[in-house]
Design an enzyme around this catalytic site. Structure first.
Site, PDB file in Angstrom:
ATOM      1  N   LYS A   1       0.827  -1.211   0.000  1.00  0.00           N
ATOM      2  CA  LYS A   1       0.000   0.000   0.000  1.00  0.00           C
ATOM      3  C   LYS A   1       0.863   1.264   0.000  1.00  0.00           C
ATOM      4  O   LYS A   1       2.065   1.214   0.292  1.00  0.00           O
ATOM      5  CB  LYS A   1      -0.910  -0.020   1.244  1.00  0.00           C
ATOM      6  CG  LYS A   1      -1.924  -1.166   1.244  1.00  0.00           C
ATOM      7  CD  LYS A   1      -2.873  -1.033   2.428  1.00  0.00           C
ATOM      8  CE  LYS A   1      -3.947  -2.110   2.395  1.00  0.00           C
ATOM      9  NZ  LYS A   1      -4.965  -1.915   3.450  1.00  0.00           N
TER      10      LYS A   1
ATOM     11  N   TYR B   1     -12.820  -2.699  -3.001  1.00  0.00           N
ATOM     12  CA  TYR B   1     -13.348  -2.552  -1.640  1.00  0.00           C
ATOM     13  C   TYR B   1     -14.874  -2.474  -1.639  1.00  0.00           C
ATOM     14  O   TYR B   1     -15.460  -1.839  -0.759  1.00  0.00           O
ATOM     15  CB  TYR B   1     -12.731  -1.317  -0.979  1.00  0.00           C
ATOM     16  CG  TYR B   1     -11.287  -1.513  -0.545  1.00  0.00           C
ATOM     17  CD1 TYR B   1     -10.902  -2.634   0.192  1.00  0.00           C
ATOM     18  CD2 TYR B   1     -10.307  -0.572  -0.848  1.00  0.00           C
ATOM     19  CE1 TYR B   1      -9.587  -2.820   0.601  1.00  0.00           C
ATOM     20  CE2 TYR B   1      -8.984  -0.749  -0.432  1.00  0.00           C
ATOM     21  CZ  TYR B   1      -8.640  -1.876   0.287  1.00  0.00           C
ATOM     22  OH  TYR B   1      -7.342  -2.057   0.711  1.00  0.00           O
TER      23      TYR B   1
ATOM     24  N   ASN C   1      -2.035   0.198   6.765  1.00  0.00           N
ATOM     25  CA  ASN C   1      -1.569  -1.064   7.346  1.00  0.00           C
ATOM     26  C   ASN C   1      -0.717  -1.902   6.385  1.00  0.00           C
ATOM     27  O   ASN C   1      -0.782  -3.122   6.391  1.00  0.00           O
ATOM     28  CB  ASN C   1      -2.751  -1.854   7.929  1.00  0.00           C
ATOM     29  CG  ASN C   1      -3.817  -2.165   6.904  1.00  0.00           C
ATOM     30  OD1 ASN C   1      -3.648  -1.861   5.716  1.00  0.00           O
ATOM     31  ND2 ASN C   1      -4.900  -2.781   7.328  1.00  0.00           N
TER      32      ASN C   1
ATOM     33  N   HIS D   1      -2.231  -5.268   1.513  1.00  0.00           N
ATOM     34  CA  HIS D   1      -3.503  -5.956   1.308  1.00  0.00           C
ATOM     35  C   HIS D   1      -3.171  -7.387   0.925  1.00  0.00           C
ATOM     36  O   HIS D   1      -2.229  -7.616   0.171  1.00  0.00           O
ATOM     37  CB  HIS D   1      -4.308  -5.311   0.169  1.00  0.00           C
ATOM     38  CG  HIS D   1      -5.423  -6.208  -0.301  1.00  0.00           C
ATOM     39  ND1 HIS D   1      -6.632  -6.262   0.353  1.00  0.00           N
ATOM     40  CD2 HIS D   1      -5.483  -7.126  -1.298  1.00  0.00           C
ATOM     41  CE1 HIS D   1      -7.401  -7.183  -0.241  1.00  0.00           C
ATOM     42  NE2 HIS D   1      -6.720  -7.714  -1.240  1.00  0.00           N
TER      43      HIS D   1
ATOM     44  N   GLU E   1      -9.223 -11.085  -7.510  1.00  0.00           N
ATOM     45  CA  GLU E   1      -8.278  -9.974  -7.333  1.00  0.00           C
ATOM     46  C   GLU E   1      -7.076 -10.101  -8.261  1.00  0.00           C
ATOM     47  O   GLU E   1      -6.572  -9.097  -8.776  1.00  0.00           O
ATOM     48  CB  GLU E   1      -7.847  -9.881  -5.864  1.00  0.00           C
ATOM     49  CG  GLU E   1      -9.010  -9.462  -4.968  1.00  0.00           C
ATOM     50  CD  GLU E   1      -8.674  -9.442  -3.482  1.00  0.00           C
ATOM     51  OE1 GLU E   1      -7.553  -9.831  -3.100  1.00  0.00           O
ATOM     52  OE2 GLU E   1      -9.551  -9.030  -2.704  1.00  0.00           O
TER      53      GLU E   1
HETATM   54  P1  TYD Z   1     -10.864  -5.525   5.532  1.00  0.00           P
HETATM   55  O1  TYD Z   1     -11.135  -6.215   4.236  1.00  0.00           O
HETATM   56  O2  TYD Z   1     -11.893  -5.602   6.624  1.00  0.00           O
HETATM   57  O3  TYD Z   1      -9.455  -5.990   6.205  1.00  0.00           O
HETATM   58  P2  TYD Z   1      -8.157  -6.703   5.622  1.00  0.00           P
HETATM   59  O4  TYD Z   1      -7.364  -5.662   4.861  1.00  0.00           O
HETATM   60  O5  TYD Z   1      -7.399  -7.157   6.861  1.00  0.00           O
HETATM   61  O6  TYD Z   1      -8.602  -7.851   4.764  1.00  0.00           O
HETATM   62  O7  TYD Z   1     -10.630  -3.969   5.242  1.00  0.00           O
HETATM   63  C1  TYD Z   1      -9.931  -3.561   4.106  1.00  0.00           C
HETATM   64  C2  TYD Z   1      -9.142  -2.331   4.465  1.00  0.00           C
HETATM   65  O8  TYD Z   1     -10.032  -1.300   4.888  1.00  0.00           O
HETATM   66  C3  TYD Z   1      -8.157  -2.496   5.608  1.00  0.00           C
HETATM   67  O9  TYD Z   1      -6.946  -3.105   5.223  1.00  0.00           O
HETATM   68  C4  TYD Z   1      -7.988  -1.086   6.065  1.00  0.00           C
HETATM   69  C5  TYD Z   1      -9.366  -0.469   5.838  1.00  0.00           C
HETATM   70  N1  TYD Z   1     -10.146  -0.374   7.077  1.00  0.00           N
HETATM   71  C6  TYD Z   1     -10.227   0.844   7.723  1.00  0.00           C
HETATM   72  O10 TYD Z   1      -9.683   1.858   7.253  1.00  0.00           O
HETATM   73  N2  TYD Z   1     -10.943   0.937   8.888  1.00  0.00           N
HETATM   74  C7  TYD Z   1     -11.548  -0.152   9.438  1.00  0.00           C
HETATM   75  O11 TYD Z   1     -12.192  -0.010  10.510  1.00  0.00           O
HETATM   76  C8  TYD Z   1     -11.443  -1.420   8.777  1.00  0.00           C
HETATM   77  C9  TYD Z   1     -12.109  -2.639   9.354  1.00  0.00           C
HETATM   78  C10 TYD Z   1     -10.726  -1.485   7.598  1.00  0.00           C
END
Ligand code: TYD
Length: 154
Positions: free
Chosen positions: A10, A50, A113, A116, A127
């Site tokens: 990311k 998303y 974070n 992905h 994907e």
């Molecule tokens: P998600 O698909 O729930 O998690 P992951 O990436 O662990 O599969 O969410 C996608 C992305 O959305 C996540 O990486 C970061 C963002 N996100 C937020 O910004 N706030 C939140 O509360 C959540 C649950 C996700």
């Protein structure tokens, strides 16, 4: 089963100059890079990627955060690669992710974070199609899997 999964490094990774370090973690684990490229995401591809979050209050800032810089898209391959990559990626929120996971070791954020990673075989298939053309994913014909796995694992 030998699987392929999608990883995106990311903008938080690109901006913090962690691209090499994160790729290194996946390579050292034994996952093979079957495809990799840098690309600028736009609103359309993110709305699709998303779609499961479109009603969340953070959907707009999530899309904006994913367009801040180009991302690095990777196709990683290995036995049970989809689950393995999720496991080493760690819990979504970096503040809660276990130490030793990528998110646990490299971030403090729920959104910025680092990576992905596809969360199921169905997601991985969709994907990989979203981010790669078939000819951008490569077979390694003479790959010696016996260095990575026992004979009954492959
Ligand atoms: P998600 O698909 O729930 O998690 P992951 O990436 O662990 O599969 O969410 C996608 C992305 O959305 C996540 O990486 C970061 C963002 N996100 C937020 O910004 N706030 C939140 O509360 C959540 C649950 C996700």
């Amino acid at each position: 089963m030998l699987e392929r999964t999608l990883v995106l490094l990311k903008p938080s990774t690109v901006e913090r100059a962690l691209i090499g370090e994160i790729i290194n973690r996946f390579e050292k684990k034994g996952l093979r890079i079957a495809g990799m490229k840098m690309l600028q995401l736009d609103d359309d591809i993110l709305a699709e990627h998303y779609a499961h979050l479109k009603n969340k209050p953070f959907f707009g800032i999530l899309k904006a955060s994913m367009m801040k810089t180009p991302v690095v898209a990777m196709c990683l391959e290995g036995v049970d690669a989809i689950a393995v990559v999720r496991y080493i990626t760690g819990y979504t929120n970096g503040r809660k992710a276990d130490p030793g996971t990528i998110r646990g070791d490299y971030c403090m954020s729920n959104q910025q974070n680092i990576v992905h990673a596809s969360d199921s075989p169905e997601a991985a298939e969709a994907e990989l199609k979203r981010f790669f053309r078939p000819e951008e994913i490569f077979d390694l014909k003479d790959m010696n899997l016996s260095r990575l796995y026992a004979v009954d694992e492959i």
